[in-house]
Design a protein around this motif. Structure first.
Motif, PDB file in Angstrom:
ATOM      1  N   LEU A  99       0.885  -1.089   0.035  1.00 44.76           N
ATOM      2  CA  LEU A  99       0.000   0.101  -0.045  1.00 44.76           C
ATOM      3  C   LEU A  99       0.856   1.159  -0.168  1.00 44.76           C
ATOM      4  CD1 LEU A  99      -2.410  -0.975   2.822  1.00 44.76           C
ATOM      5  CD2 LEU A  99      -2.997  -1.000   0.210  1.00 44.76           C
ATOM      6  N   ASP A 100       0.301   2.451  -0.361  1.00 45.37           N
ATOM      7  CA  ASP A 100       1.106   3.538  -0.540  1.00 45.37           C
ATOM      8  C   ASP A 100       1.017   4.156   0.944  1.00 45.37           C
ATOM      9  OD1 ASP A 100       0.920   3.627  -3.116  1.00 45.37           O
ATOM     10  OD2 ASP A 100      -0.439   5.205  -3.373  1.00 45.37           O
ATOM     11  N   ASP A 101       2.323   4.612   1.043  1.00 44.79           N
ATOM     12  CA  ASP A 101       2.732   5.160   2.721  1.00 44.79           C
ATOM     13  C   ASP A 101       2.255   6.491   2.508  1.00 44.79           C
ATOM     14  OD1 ASP A 101       3.807   5.800   4.871  1.00 44.79           O
ATOM     15  OD2 ASP A 101       5.653   5.161   4.325  1.00 44.79           O
ATOM     16  N   LYS A 102       1.329   6.760   3.367  1.00 45.84           N
ATOM     17  CA  LYS A 102       0.909   8.089   3.584  1.00 45.84           C
ATOM     18  C   LYS A 102       1.576   9.008   4.748  1.00 45.84           C
ATOM     19  CE  LYS A 102      -2.255   8.012   0.382  1.00 45.84           C
ATOM     20  NZ  LYS A 102      -2.260   9.033  -0.644  1.00 45.84           N
ATOM     21  N   ASP A 103       2.252   8.326   5.591  1.00 45.09           N
ATOM     22  CA  ASP A 103       2.831   8.960   6.880  1.00 45.09           C
ATOM     23  C   ASP A 103       4.407   9.362   6.620  1.00 45.09           C
ATOM     24  OD1 ASP A 103       0.539   8.513   8.052  1.00 45.09           O
ATOM     25  OD2 ASP A 103       1.242   6.717   9.291  1.00 45.09           O
ATOM     26  N   LEU A 104       4.517  10.339   7.317  1.00 39.97           N
ATOM     27  CA  LEU A 104       5.952  11.018   6.822  1.00 39.97           C
ATOM     28  C   LEU A 104       7.270  10.443   7.832  1.00 39.97           C
ATOM     29  CD1 LEU A 104       7.722  13.248   5.535  1.00 39.97           C
ATOM     30  CD2 LEU A 104       7.148  14.798   7.593  1.00 39.97           C
ATOM     31  N   PHE A 105       6.849  10.183   8.975  1.00 39.61           N
ATOM     32  CA  PHE A 105       7.899   9.630   9.770  1.00 39.61           C
ATOM     33  C   PHE A 105       7.655   7.892  10.320  1.00 39.61           C
ATOM     34  CE2 PHE A 105       7.745  13.820  10.774  1.00 39.61           C
ATOM     35  CZ  PHE A 105       8.950  14.505  10.462  1.00 39.61           C
ATOM     36  N   SER A 106       6.496   7.435   9.707  1.00 38.79           N
ATOM     37  CA  SER A 106       6.406   6.268   9.779  1.00 38.79           C
ATOM     38  C   SER A 106       5.569   5.379   8.655  1.00 38.79           C
ATOM     39  CB  SER A 106       5.428   5.841  11.188  1.00 38.79           C
ATOM     40  OG  SER A 106       4.199   6.414  11.168  1.00 38.79           O
ATOM     41  N   LYS A 107       4.997   4.329   8.763  1.00 38.98           N
ATOM     42  CA  LYS A 107       4.461   3.661   7.700  1.00 38.98           C
ATOM     43  C   LYS A 107       2.812   3.845   7.801  1.00 38.98           C
ATOM     44  CE  LYS A 107       7.567  -0.003   6.830  1.00 38.98           C
ATOM     45  NZ  LYS A 107       8.089  -1.466   6.975  1.00 38.98           N
ATOM     46  N   SER A 108       2.071   3.686   6.748  1.00 38.10           N
ATOM     47  CA  SER A 108       0.482   3.750   7.066  1.00 38.10           C
ATOM     48  C   SER A 108      -0.157   2.884   8.194  1.00 38.10           C
ATOM     49  CB  SER A 108      -0.041   3.624   5.681  1.00 38.10           C
ATOM     50  OG  SER A 108       0.279   4.766   4.518  1.00 38.10           O
ATOM     51  N   ASP A 109      -1.276   3.515   8.605  1.00 37.66           N
ATOM     52  CA  ASP A 109      -1.981   2.389   9.426  1.00 37.66           C
ATOM     53  C   ASP A 109      -3.328   2.409   8.927  1.00 37.66           C
ATOM     54  OD1 ASP A 109       0.027   3.278  11.403  1.00 37.66           O
ATOM     55  OD2 ASP A 109      -1.073   4.937  11.921  1.00 37.66           O
ATOM     56  N   PRO A 110      -3.196   1.233   8.038  1.00 39.94           N
ATOM     57  CA  PRO A 110      -4.546   0.900   7.033  1.00 39.94           C
ATOM     58  C   PRO A 110      -5.803   0.257   7.601  1.00 39.94           C
ATOM     59  CG  PRO A 110      -2.786  -0.503   6.554  1.00 39.94           C
ATOM     60  CD  PRO A 110      -2.154   0.281   7.736  1.00 39.94           C
ATOM     61  N   PHE A 111      -6.816   0.800   7.303  1.00 41.15           N
ATOM     62  CA  PHE A 111      -8.057  -0.331   7.776  1.00 41.15           C
ATOM     63  C   PHE A 111      -9.081  -0.072   6.172  1.00 41.15           C
ATOM     64  CE2 PHE A 111      -9.281   4.125   8.735  1.00 41.15           C
ATOM     65  CZ  PHE A 111     -10.703   4.275   8.168  1.00 41.15           C
ATOM     66  N   LEU A 112      -9.900  -1.149   6.274  1.00 42.57           N
ATOM     67  CA  LEU A 112     -10.584  -1.377   4.914  1.00 42.57           C
ATOM     68  C   LEU A 112     -11.995  -1.284   5.345  1.00 42.57           C
ATOM     69  CD1 LEU A 112     -11.127  -2.854   2.204  1.00 42.57           C
ATOM     70  CD2 LEU A 112     -10.937  -4.960   3.099  1.00 42.57           C
ATOM     71  N   GLU A 113     -12.881  -0.668   4.445  1.00 43.05           N
ATOM     72  CA  GLU A 113     -14.132  -0.538   4.445  1.00 43.05           C
ATOM     73  C   GLU A 113     -15.088  -1.176   3.302  1.00 43.05           C
ATOM     74  OE1 GLU A 113     -15.144   3.560   6.887  1.00 43.05           O
ATOM     75  OE2 GLU A 113     -14.987   3.731   4.913  1.00 43.05           O
ATOM     76  N   ILE A 114     -16.004  -2.033   3.564  1.00 39.10           N
ATOM     77  CA  ILE A 114     -16.855  -2.588   2.323  1.00 39.10           C
ATOM     78  C   ILE A 114     -18.067  -1.987   2.102  1.00 39.10           C
ATOM     79  CG2 ILE A 114     -17.528  -4.410   1.473  1.00 39.10           C
ATOM     80  CD1 ILE A 114     -14.601  -4.780   1.510  1.00 39.10           C
ATOM     81  N   TYR A 115     -18.352  -1.399   1.197  1.00 37.09           N
ATOM     82  CA  TYR A 115     -19.565  -0.617   0.827  1.00 37.09           C
ATOM     83  C   TYR A 115     -20.478  -1.421  -0.018  1.00 37.09           C
ATOM     84  CZ  TYR A 115     -17.976   3.619   3.239  1.00 37.09           C
ATOM     85  OH  TYR A 115     -17.386   4.522   4.118  1.00 37.09           O
ATOM     86  N   ARG A 116     -21.955  -1.478   0.406  1.00 36.75           N
ATOM     87  CA  ARG A 116     -22.809  -2.210  -0.585  1.00 36.75           C
ATOM     88  C   ARG A 116     -23.620  -0.691  -1.681  1.00 36.75           C
ATOM     89  NH1 ARG A 116     -26.870  -3.866   2.396  1.00 36.75           N
ATOM     90  NH2 ARG A 116     -28.164  -2.070   2.093  1.00 36.75           N
ATOM     91  N   ILE A 117     -23.363  -0.898  -2.868  1.00 39.07           N
ATOM     92  CA  ILE A 117     -23.817   0.260  -3.648  1.00 39.07           C
ATOM     93  C   ILE A 117     -25.427  -0.030  -4.194  1.00 39.07           C
ATOM     94  CG2 ILE A 117     -23.768   1.452  -5.825  1.00 39.07           C
ATOM     95  CD1 ILE A 117     -20.832   1.111  -5.854  1.00 39.07           C
ATOM     96  N   ASP A 118     -26.404   0.494  -3.478  1.00 38.84           N
ATOM     97  CA  ASP A 118     -27.807   0.436  -3.819  1.00 38.84           C
ATOM     98  C   ASP A 118     -28.394   0.736  -5.017  1.00 38.84           C
ATOM     99  OD1 ASP A 118     -28.017  -0.889  -1.221  1.00 38.84           O
ATOM    100  OD2 ASP A 118     -28.456   0.992  -0.151  1.00 38.84           O
ATOM    101  N   ASP A 119     -29.464   0.483  -5.395  1.00 38.55           N
ATOM    102  CA  ASP A 119     -30.280   0.872  -6.387  1.00 38.55           C
ATOM    103  C   ASP A 119     -30.125   2.402  -6.841  1.00 38.55           C
ATOM    104  OD1 ASP A 119     -30.459  -1.786  -7.133  1.00 38.55           O
ATOM    105  OD2 ASP A 119     -32.491  -1.573  -6.406  1.00 38.55           O
ATOM    106  N   ASP A 120     -30.383   3.226  -5.913  1.00 40.69           N
ATOM    107  CA  ASP A 120     -30.234   4.662  -6.086  1.00 40.69           C
ATOM    108  C   ASP A 120     -28.805   5.233  -5.811  1.00 40.69           C
ATOM    109  OD1 ASP A 120     -29.616   4.333  -3.550  1.00 40.69           O
ATOM    110  OD2 ASP A 120     -31.127   5.502  -2.574  1.00 40.69           O
ATOM    111  N   ARG A 121     -27.839   4.476  -5.969  1.00 38.48           N
ATOM    112  CA  ARG A 121     -26.522   4.775  -6.198  1.00 38.48           C
ATOM    113  C   ARG A 121     -25.746   5.078  -4.860  1.00 38.48           C
ATOM    114  NH1 ARG A 121     -25.553   7.770 -11.951  1.00 38.48           N
ATOM    115  NH2 ARG A 121     -26.537   5.791 -13.351  1.00 38.48           N
TER     116      ARG A 121
END
Length: 598
Positions: free
Chosen positions: A183-205
């Protein structure tokens, strides 16, 4: 546990433990009924347009869930605090026990939290509350209501949305295990602290958060803990429904850095079953446009997927199955002259009779599962106008084309009379029309006989048979028969029940008064299999009989708990036998009965 934005709420106060079934003032009230069919329901909460109580920043909202127990509101659980956000989507999933045969009142309260002080103290600002029942939420699947401040005042344009999903040890669910690489490193002095979100896309978007993982600190190739989600929650019964995964770099102030996203479907995810794995490029659209040689911001890998499908009562309800409620009232002469105070049909302006008590107790539960809140009401054993011939299946509103009753007291002015208003002042709107039709019907008919119930069972069964031909789990029928004596057409009634046992239908018989109902127990089938006069057994046990006198000294809800406890099992047995799966969840329908908190 799902990752929480910002500081966690202080530990919730423990609610009083639930008494086991059968405990209370009348411990042996319903010995023939099984323990309540228990499911657990997940409630996901989000809010929009919350009031901004902070001077320098936005409100830091937290939700408290309370449940009414013996007239008192008890805190069940609370969400995490989401920092500086007026449109929060809470990761906390509230879990409540669900009982079909009870009215379970809930209250959601939203507060602006101020750090270490406990939520709900004078240091916190109340942002609004909303009351409803568990039944209303599961019947609609998704409920959006305005938030109210004290004294029924709107909290600006604030709204709260509750989405329900069933969970249990053998409910349909999917277990997923994800990891990411490089994964891309977004932190300057350490590595990223990643978490994942899963979304369902409904009919109305619109996007519905399905799950948020924990944070893996200082790691560009995290392995997240496996998690389980219901199939309804993940993809709404549609394997081709689009899903969106988003990877973030956690920030303690709530300003998380976007790493990348990917799109998939449950159909594609299923390729990860067994030894196979599925992976997606984690893409940042801005980098893709700006960087000529941009490939990805890492890779997300689905390591494993396991599916388990078993349908339950709530699967059918949340899939849109409606409970259609019909009441049948005994108007035979053995009830006594309604003008006499000794009559079982006497209308006391200060105390409802046994017929009304039984009707309201059972109808109050069923109305949450019927979207139009209109109940069919039939009578039997009376002479009816205009020719005053005996009828055993007449509509008590005297409309042969539409036996559903609508309440009129709210618009009938003085004509409603004090008598009606006293009887219906605490009656749910859905059954008030039946109460009014019953009271209006009594002076117009002549009580007669005999006590024949087979015609009414057959009448409701014809409607259920039409529903069966659709081959969908869309409507299930409950017939409540209120009678003061043993039926006189027992052979025909047994035949009608055997025929009805093959249809989406259950029958509840309540014996009113002090008659000897011993012979009625044969219809219940608890002491053996009910058979037709020719010896054909019922396909399913669909009848529950109880004498009302056993509930005279009990709470109004005790009767409903006893006679409705078997209904969820009967619904599942029928649709399992027919191999009808739950329908895909229908679009949410507004429910006008969901009022503001008092």
């Amino acid at each position: 546990m799902p990752f929480a934005h910002g500081a966690a709420c202080p530990p919730a106060r423990l609610a009083a433990p639930r008494a086991p079934a059968g405990m209370g003032a009348v411990p042996e009230l319903c010995p023939q009924a099984p323990l309540a069919v228990l499911s657990k329901v997940e409630l996901r909460v989000s809010c929009k347009h919350l009031l901004d109580r902070d001077t320098l920043n936005k409100s830091d909202p937290c939700v408290l869930l309370l449940m009414q127990s013996q007239g008192q509101w008890m805190e069940v659980d609370r969400s995490e605090v989401i920092k500086s956000n007026l449109n929060p989507v809470f990761a906390k999933i509230f879990t409540v026990d669900y009982y079909f045969e009870e009215v379970q009142k809930l209250r959601f309260e939203v507060y602006d939290s101020h750090g270490h002080a406990g939520v709900g103290t004078h240091d916190d600002d109340f942002l609004g509350g909303m009351e409803c029942t568990v039944g209303q939420i599961v019947a609609q699947k998704r409920v959006t209501k305005p938030l109210f401040l004290k004294y029924g005042k709107f909290a600006g344009k604030s709204t709260i949305t509750i989405i329900s999903e069933e969970i249990s040890g053998n409910n349909g669910y999917v277990e997923l295990a994800f990891r990411a690489k490089k994964l891309d490193d977004k932190d300057l002095f350490s590595k990223s602290d990643p978490f994942l979100e899963i979304y369902r896309i409904d009919d109305d978007r619109s996007e519905q958060l399905v799950y948020r993982t924990e944070v893996v600190k200082n790691n560009l190739s995290p392995v997240w803990e496996p998690f389980k989600v219901s199939l309804n929650s993940l993809c709404s019964c549609e394997e081709k429904r689009k899903l969106r995964g988003v990877v973030w770099d956690y920030d303690s102030r709530g300003k998380h850095d976007f790493i990348g996203e990917f799109f998939t479907t449950f159909e594609e995810m299923q390729k990860a079953m067994g030894e196979n794995k599925v992976q997606w490029d984690c893409m940042n659209p801005k980098y893709k446009i700006k960087k000529r040689n941009y490939k990805n911001s890492g890779v997300v890998v689905l390591l494993d997927l396991k599916i388990h499908r078993v349908y339950s009562f709530l699967d059918y309800i949340m899939g849109g199955c409606q409970i259609h409620f019909t009441v049948a009232i005994d108007f035979t002469a053995s009830n006594g002259d309604p003008r006499n105070s000794c009559s079982l049909h006497y209308i006391n302006p200060y105390q409802p009779n046994e017929y009304l008590k039984a009707l309201v107790a059972v109808g109050e539960i069923c109305q949450d599962y019927d979207s139009d809140k209109k109940f069919s009401a039939l009578g039997f054993g009376a002479r009816i106008p205009p020719k005053y011939e005996v009828s055993h299946d007449f509509a008590i509103n005297f409309n042969p084309d539409n036996d559903e009753c609508e309440g009129k007291s709210s618009s009938s002015g003085v004509q409603s009379t004090a008598r009606v208003s006293l009887l219906t002042s605490h009656t749910p709107a859905g059954i008030q029309g039946v109460v009014e039709s019953y009271q209006s019907c009594l002076p117009k008919i002549q009580l007669y006989g005999p006590t024949n119930v087979a015609p009414i069972i057959t009448k409701v069964a014809r409607v259920a048979a039409d529903e069966e031909r659709t081959k969908e789990a869309s409507q299930y029928f409950i017939l409540l028969i209120l009678t003061d004596g043993v039926v006189t057409d027992m052979a025909d009634t047994r035949e009608a029940i055997v025929r009805a046992s093959y249809l989406p239908m259950s029958i509840i018989i309540v014996g009113v008064g002090n008659a000897d109902f011993t012979d009625m127990q044969i219809l219940d089938g608890d002491d053996g299999v009910l058979r037709s006069p020719k010896g054909e057994p019922v396909l399913r046990d669909i009848v529950q009989f109880v004498p009302f006198r056993e509930f005279k000294n009990a709470s109004p809800t005790a009767l409903a708990k006893c006679v409705l406890a078997e209904v969820p099992k009967q619904v599942v047995e029928y649709y399992s036998y027919k191999a009808f799966p739950p329908r895909c969840p229908r679009p949410p329908t507004p429910d006008p009965s969901l009022g503001s908190p008092q």
